[in-house]
Motif scaffolding. Structure first.
Motif, PDB file in Angstrom:
ATOM      1  N   PHE A 195       0.846  -1.199   0.000  1.00  0.00           N
ATOM      2  CA  PHE A 195       0.000   0.000   0.000  1.00  0.00           C
ATOM      3  C   PHE A 195       0.877   1.244   0.000  1.00  0.00           C
ATOM      4  O   PHE A 195       1.820   1.330   0.795  1.00  0.00           O
ATOM      5  N   ARG A 196       0.573   2.173  -0.886  1.00  0.00           N
ATOM      6  CA  ARG A 196       1.298   3.457  -0.879  1.00  0.00           C
ATOM      7  C   ARG A 196       0.265   4.546  -1.125  1.00  0.00           C
ATOM      8  O   ARG A 196      -0.471   4.486  -2.117  1.00  0.00           O
ATOM      9  N   ASN A 197       0.273   5.524  -0.243  1.00  0.00           N
ATOM     10  CA  ASN A 197      -0.702   6.608  -0.368  1.00  0.00           C
ATOM     11  C   ASN A 197      -0.189   7.609  -1.402  1.00  0.00           C
ATOM     12  O   ASN A 197       0.171   8.737  -1.068  1.00  0.00           O
ATOM     13  N   GLU A 198      -0.112   7.143  -2.650  1.00  0.00           N
ATOM     14  CA  GLU A 198       0.451   7.953  -3.733  1.00  0.00           C
ATOM     15  C   GLU A 198      -0.292   9.282  -3.809  1.00  0.00           C
ATOM     16  O   GLU A 198      -1.528   9.315  -3.742  1.00  0.00           O
ATOM     17  N   VAL A 199       0.460  10.385  -3.951  1.00  0.00           N
ATOM     18  CA  VAL A 199      -0.176  11.706  -4.002  1.00  0.00           C
ATOM     19  C   VAL A 199      -1.053  11.805  -5.246  1.00  0.00           C
ATOM     20  O   VAL A 199      -2.202  12.249  -5.189  1.00  0.00           O
ATOM     21  N   PHE A 206      -1.301   1.632 -13.308  1.00  0.00           N
ATOM     22  CA  PHE A 206       0.166   1.712 -13.229  1.00  0.00           C
ATOM     23  C   PHE A 206       0.636   2.194 -11.862  1.00  0.00           C
ATOM     24  O   PHE A 206       1.541   1.626 -11.261  1.00  0.00           O
ATOM     25  N   ARG A 207       0.050   3.282 -11.382  1.00  0.00           N
ATOM     26  CA  ARG A 207       0.422   3.789 -10.061  1.00  0.00           C
ATOM     27  C   ARG A 207      -0.820   3.768  -9.196  1.00  0.00           C
ATOM     28  O   ARG A 207      -1.652   4.662  -9.237  1.00  0.00           O
ATOM     29  N   SER A 208      -0.968   2.700  -8.421  1.00  0.00           N
ATOM     30  CA  SER A 208      -2.157   2.520  -7.587  1.00  0.00           C
ATOM     31  C   SER A 208      -1.791   2.749  -6.126  1.00  0.00           C
ATOM     32  O   SER A 208      -0.609   2.816  -5.770  1.00  0.00           O
ATOM     33  N   ARG A 209      -2.807   2.860  -5.311  1.00  0.00           N
ATOM     34  CA  ARG A 209      -2.539   3.012  -3.868  1.00  0.00           C
ATOM     35  C   ARG A 209      -2.539   1.661  -3.166  1.00  0.00           C
ATOM     36  O   ARG A 209      -1.944   1.503  -2.107  1.00  0.00           O
ATOM     37  N   GLN A 306       8.212   3.604 -18.802  1.00  0.00           N
ATOM     38  CA  GLN A 306       8.127   3.625 -17.336  1.00  0.00           C
ATOM     39  C   GLN A 306       8.655   2.327 -16.742  1.00  0.00           C
ATOM     40  O   GLN A 306       8.629   1.283 -17.395  1.00  0.00           O
ATOM     41  N   GLU A 307       9.036   2.415 -15.465  1.00  0.00           N
ATOM     42  CA  GLU A 307       9.589   1.235 -14.768  1.00  0.00           C
ATOM     43  C   GLU A 307       8.540   0.141 -14.614  1.00  0.00           C
ATOM     44  O   GLU A 307       7.435   0.373 -14.133  1.00  0.00           O
ATOM     45  N   LEU A 308       8.944  -1.049 -15.028  1.00  0.00           N
ATOM     46  CA  LEU A 308       8.108  -2.230 -14.833  1.00  0.00           C
ATOM     47  C   LEU A 308       8.530  -2.928 -13.548  1.00  0.00           C
ATOM     48  O   LEU A 308       7.709  -3.326 -12.729  1.00  0.00           O
ATOM     49  N   GLU A 309       9.825  -3.092 -13.394  1.00  0.00           N
ATOM     50  CA  GLU A 309      10.360  -3.689 -12.180  1.00  0.00           C
ATOM     51  C   GLU A 309      11.822  -3.295 -12.017  1.00  0.00           C
ATOM     52  O   GLU A 309      12.414  -2.719 -12.929  1.00  0.00           O
ATOM     53  N   PRO A 409      15.372  -8.580  -6.761  1.00  0.00           N
ATOM     54  CA  PRO A 409      14.479  -8.366  -7.903  1.00  0.00           C
ATOM     55  C   PRO A 409      13.062  -8.097  -7.375  1.00  0.00           C
ATOM     56  O   PRO A 409      12.504  -8.917  -6.655  1.00  0.00           O
ATOM     57  N   SER A 410      12.539  -6.928  -7.708  1.00  0.00           N
ATOM     58  CA  SER A 410      11.257  -6.512  -7.127  1.00  0.00           C
ATOM     59  C   SER A 410      10.302  -6.107  -8.249  1.00  0.00           C
ATOM     60  O   SER A 410      10.579  -5.178  -9.009  1.00  0.00           O
ATOM     61  N   ALA A 411       9.176  -6.828  -8.335  1.00  0.00           N
ATOM     62  CA  ALA A 411       8.255  -6.594  -9.456  1.00  0.00           C
ATOM     63  C   ALA A 411       6.858  -6.292  -8.938  1.00  0.00           C
ATOM     64  O   ALA A 411       6.471  -6.742  -7.862  1.00  0.00           O
ATOM     65  N   GLY A 412       6.101  -5.552  -9.727  1.00  0.00           N
ATOM     66  CA  GLY A 412       4.709  -5.272  -9.380  1.00  0.00           C
ATOM     67  C   GLY A 412       3.792  -6.137 -10.227  1.00  0.00           C
ATOM     68  O   GLY A 412       3.934  -6.181 -11.453  1.00  0.00           O
ATOM     69  N   VAL A 413       2.868  -6.833  -9.569  1.00  0.00           N
ATOM     70  CA  VAL A 413       1.941  -7.710 -10.296  1.00  0.00           C
ATOM     71  C   VAL A 413       1.089  -6.879 -11.260  1.00  0.00           C
ATOM     72  O   VAL A 413       0.931  -7.206 -12.437  1.00  0.00           O
TER      73      VAL A 413
HETATM   74  P1  ATP Z   1       8.048   4.183  -8.936  1.00  0.00           P
HETATM   75  O1  ATP Z   1       9.333   4.944  -9.080  1.00  0.00           O
HETATM   76  O2  ATP Z   1       7.357   3.908 -10.241  1.00  0.00           O
HETATM   77  O3  ATP Z   1       7.145   4.731  -7.881  1.00  0.00           O
HETATM   78  P2  ATP Z   1       9.482   2.536  -7.208  1.00  0.00           P
HETATM   79  O4  ATP Z   1      10.865   2.622  -7.749  1.00  0.00           O
HETATM   80  O5  ATP Z   1       9.095   3.327  -6.023  1.00  0.00           O
HETATM   81  O6  ATP Z   1       8.445   2.760  -8.399  1.00  0.00           O
HETATM   82  P3  ATP Z   1       9.807   0.075  -5.914  1.00  0.00           P
HETATM   83  O7  ATP Z   1       9.687   0.649  -4.577  1.00  0.00           O
HETATM   84  O8  ATP Z   1      11.153  -0.330  -6.404  1.00  0.00           O
HETATM   85  O9  ATP Z   1       9.142   1.047  -6.970  1.00  0.00           O
HETATM   86  O10 ATP Z   1       8.774  -1.128  -6.054  1.00  0.00           O
HETATM   87  C1  ATP Z   1       9.033  -2.265  -6.842  1.00  0.00           C
HETATM   88  C2  ATP Z   1       7.961  -2.488  -7.872  1.00  0.00           C
HETATM   89  O11 ATP Z   1       6.655  -2.410  -7.274  1.00  0.00           O
HETATM   90  C3  ATP Z   1       7.926  -1.432  -8.983  1.00  0.00           C
HETATM   91  O12 ATP Z   1       8.875  -1.720  -9.982  1.00  0.00           O
HETATM   92  C4  ATP Z   1       6.509  -1.587  -9.489  1.00  0.00           C
HETATM   93  O13 ATP Z   1       6.398  -2.676 -10.370  1.00  0.00           O
HETATM   94  C5  ATP Z   1       5.730  -1.893  -8.219  1.00  0.00           C
HETATM   95  N1  ATP Z   1       5.096  -0.674  -7.703  1.00  0.00           N
HETATM   96  C6  ATP Z   1       5.654   0.267  -6.912  1.00  0.00           C
HETATM   97  N2  ATP Z   1       4.781   1.251  -6.633  1.00  0.00           N
HETATM   98  C7  ATP Z   1       3.623   0.920  -7.269  1.00  0.00           C
HETATM   99  C8  ATP Z   1       2.343   1.529  -7.352  1.00  0.00           C
HETATM  100  N3  ATP Z   1       2.058   2.658  -6.720  1.00  0.00           N
HETATM  101  N4  ATP Z   1       1.391   0.908  -8.086  1.00  0.00           N
HETATM  102  C9  ATP Z   1       1.650  -0.251  -8.727  1.00  0.00           C
HETATM  103  N5  ATP Z   1       2.846  -0.868  -8.669  1.00  0.00           N
HETATM  104  C10 ATP Z   1       3.826  -0.310  -7.957  1.00  0.00           C
END
Ligand code: ATP
Length: 547
Positions: A195-199, A206-209, A306-309, A409-413
């Motif tokens: 969970f991230r309280n994205e602004v 792509f960028r969810s909370r 954009q960053e995938l992982e 290695p850290s990936a987002g589903v």
């Molecule tokens: P970003 O710079 O895009 O916010 P990050 O570098 O903060 O990503 P990490 O903390 O390295 O991301 O998290 C690892 C992975 O988790 C990311 O590569 C992405 O796939 C996923 N992820 C991170 N934040 C989010 C988000 N808000 N929504 C969806 N997926 C996310």
């Protein structure tokens, strides 16, 4: 990806809504920005992506164990990891329209709106991109969601929803190591909600909370331990075979590249070949102070690259932080290392300590210089402190003890699902024999992740024999993979419905099936139809599903 509509997510998101892949969370109440639900097809796709990652990362290897930890953990974990103090984005507010935004993203918003940046008037570089109003001074905004544990709403009871799954792996490192009977080098994998309280949540999912991550912490020996035990540290300059079995004498640099290659193999296996993404190697001044290297795998989404992982070499930072804050040693005991060190004379040990001191100081100065953009030399006190640490570290190594380093290695589903959907989506122009043009919407998913693997139809639904045999096939196959039964409409319409869902194979039972048991298998991408029997179909399907 689709030739048409490359620049917009709209056709894809419309398909996702129409076919039940992705819905707005709480839609009947107007939705919640940054929260998404997966419908019947979406949740199958998600399950398949996660299963594929688990199979590839954990089950198919002898050196990775799994973990499933809680979302809410002791708040001290977030102090130790640095998230409480530094996991924040700079936030600014427009004094006129009161819109909140990330000050580092205003340039992007202006670019989206094709507006030029205006001159600086406050602490921020810009005026409000929405109304031109004055902006407040940017302030750090911590992205962790807070909650209260227990019935009393008191600051002492504050806890956090995890912003990443990785920290639980470090917090359980000792337990997993003790119970898995594995020794470094080995990894611990975990997947689950973060969970991230994205602004400003943006760009669809792509960028969810609330989202899911799939993370691996792969623990390795410090290079110094490798050197003591094997007499050398294999680096990339030695040209190691990254496709062959892993080797004990690899240094961190090789392990890091090995995991980059593994991740690329995984992405190709689930439908993103290397031609569809780029590796971005972070520059020395972009790296976190503890990181030795970090690679982002970036995908060209319709809204930009954009960053995938990411794959980071994080040194021993995380376990050392937890050791410091919990006061519980996070060292492992490596008997072969101890035995190797027993053979060293005192003079050899002293020489090793002296070399390590010099290397540590040089490395720290290099990192600081990269950040400062000019040469930095440590002062005497800092050099002495680092030299003392280096000596203590070496003396521990001689006893076979160290805090492991880690490759992450850290990936987002959800991000991977979005990339797979973008890559799979095509509006294909077709022309039939009579020259009539048509557009077929198709999702070219890899069979490994396709939500429905096989659709089964009786050609003529009123034919009792065709219906019975098709049902028998459906009932046998659905015990193995996700199948769909469809009898409504003409056969061509049924095929098109499955194309939109990304189903790789459709089985049609017809009059000949009643005679000889063979049926037609229509392949989604080529639209070719082949006659085969049940055994032949199973063999073909299993081959396509195997990793
Ligand atoms: P970003 O710079 O895009 O916010 P990050 O570098 O903060 O990503 P990490 O903390 O390295 O991301 O998290 C690892 C992975 O988790 C990311 O590569 C992405 O796939 C996923 N992820 C991170 N934040 C989010 C988000 N808000 N929504 C969806 N997926 C996310």
């Amino acid at each position: 990806m689709a030739e048409v509509n490359k620049s917009s997510l709209d056709p894809l998101s419309a398909l996702c809504k129409r076919r039940g892949f992705i819905f707005h969370s709480s839609e009947i109440y107007g939705g919640m920005p940054g929260f998404w639900d997966y419908g019947p097809l979406g949740c199958e796709l998600k399950r398949n992506v996660k299963d594929a990652w688990w199979q590839f990362t954990v089950r198919s290897r002898e050196d990775v164990a799994g973990l499933d930890a809680t979302i809410i953990m002791h708040p001290k974990i977030w102090k130790a990891s640095g998230h409480l103090d530094t996991f924040s984005d700079p936030m600014t507010m427009c004094k006129d329209c009161k819109k909140l935004m990330r000050s580092d993203q205003i340039a992007d918003i202006l670019a989206d709106q094709k507006k030029k940046p205006q001159p600086k008037i406050t602490g921020s570089d810009f005026f409000c991109p929405y109304c031109g109003g004055e902006l407040t001074e940017p302030k750090p905004f911590n992205l962790m969601f807070k909650t209260v544990v227990g019935p009393i709403d008191d600051p002492q009871n504050v806890a956090y929803l995890r912003p990443e799954t990785a920290q639980a792996i470090f917090a359980q490192f000792l337990n997993v190591t003790a119970t898995s009977r594995m020794a470094v080098p080995y990894g611990i994998a975990q997947m689950g909600k973060s969970f991230r309280n994205e602004v400003t949540p943006r760009n669809y999912t792509f960028r969810s909370r609330e989202f899911e991550q799939m993370e691996l912490e792969f623990f390795i020996r410090p290079d110094e331990a490798v050197e003591l035990q094997y007499g050398k540290v294999v680096t990339l300059a030695d040209n190691p075979d990254l496709n062959g079995p892993v080797q004990d004498d690899w240094g961190w640099e090789v392990w890091h590249k090995y995991w980059v290659e593994q991740r690329k193999k995984f992405l190709a296996a689930v439908g993103l070949p290397p031609s569809t993404f780029v590796e971005y190697w972070q520059k020395p001044d972009e790296l976190a102070h503890y990181a030795r290297a970090c690679v982002d795998i970036e995908y060209d989404f319709p809204f930009g690259r954009q960053e995938l992982e990411g794959i980071a070499a994080r040194s021993d930072f995380d376990l050392t932080q937890h050791q410091l804050h919990s006061k519980v040693p996070q060292t492992v005991f490596d008997d072969p290392l101890k035995q190797a060190c027993k053979k060293l004379s005192d003079a050899e040990k002293d020489a090793f300590i002296a070399k390590t001191r010099t290397e540590w100081i040089a490395r720290r100065e290099k990192t600081l210089s990269a950040k400062a953009g000019k040469p930095v030399v440590l002062d005497e006190a800092d050099s002495a402190a680092l030299a003392a640490n280096a000596e203590a570290f070496c003396r521990n190594l001689f006893e076979g003890k160290y805090v492991p380093h880690v490759i992450e290695p850290s990936a987002g589903v959800d991000r991977l699902m979005l990339a797979l959907l973008c890559e799979a989506y095509e509006e294909e122009k077709l022309t039939d024999e009579k020259g009539k043009e048509d557009v077929r919407t198709v999702l070219h998913f890899s069979p490994k992740v396709a939500p429905i693997k096989v659709a089964i139809f009786p050609l003529i639904k009123k034919d009792p024999d065709q219906d019975r045999i098709a049902r028998e096939i459906f009932n046998k196959l659905r015990k193995k993979v996700n199948c769909q039964w469809d009898v409504s409409g003409a056969i061509g319409r049924r095929y098109r419905r499955q194309d939109e869902a990304g189903t790789p194979w459709c089985i049609t039972v017809d009059a000949q099936t009643v005679q000889d048991g063979t049926f037609t298998v229509r392949e989604r991408d080529s639209m070719r139809q082949t006659r085969m029997n049940y055994g032949e179909f199973l063999a073909m399907m299993y081959e396509a599903l195997e990793f």
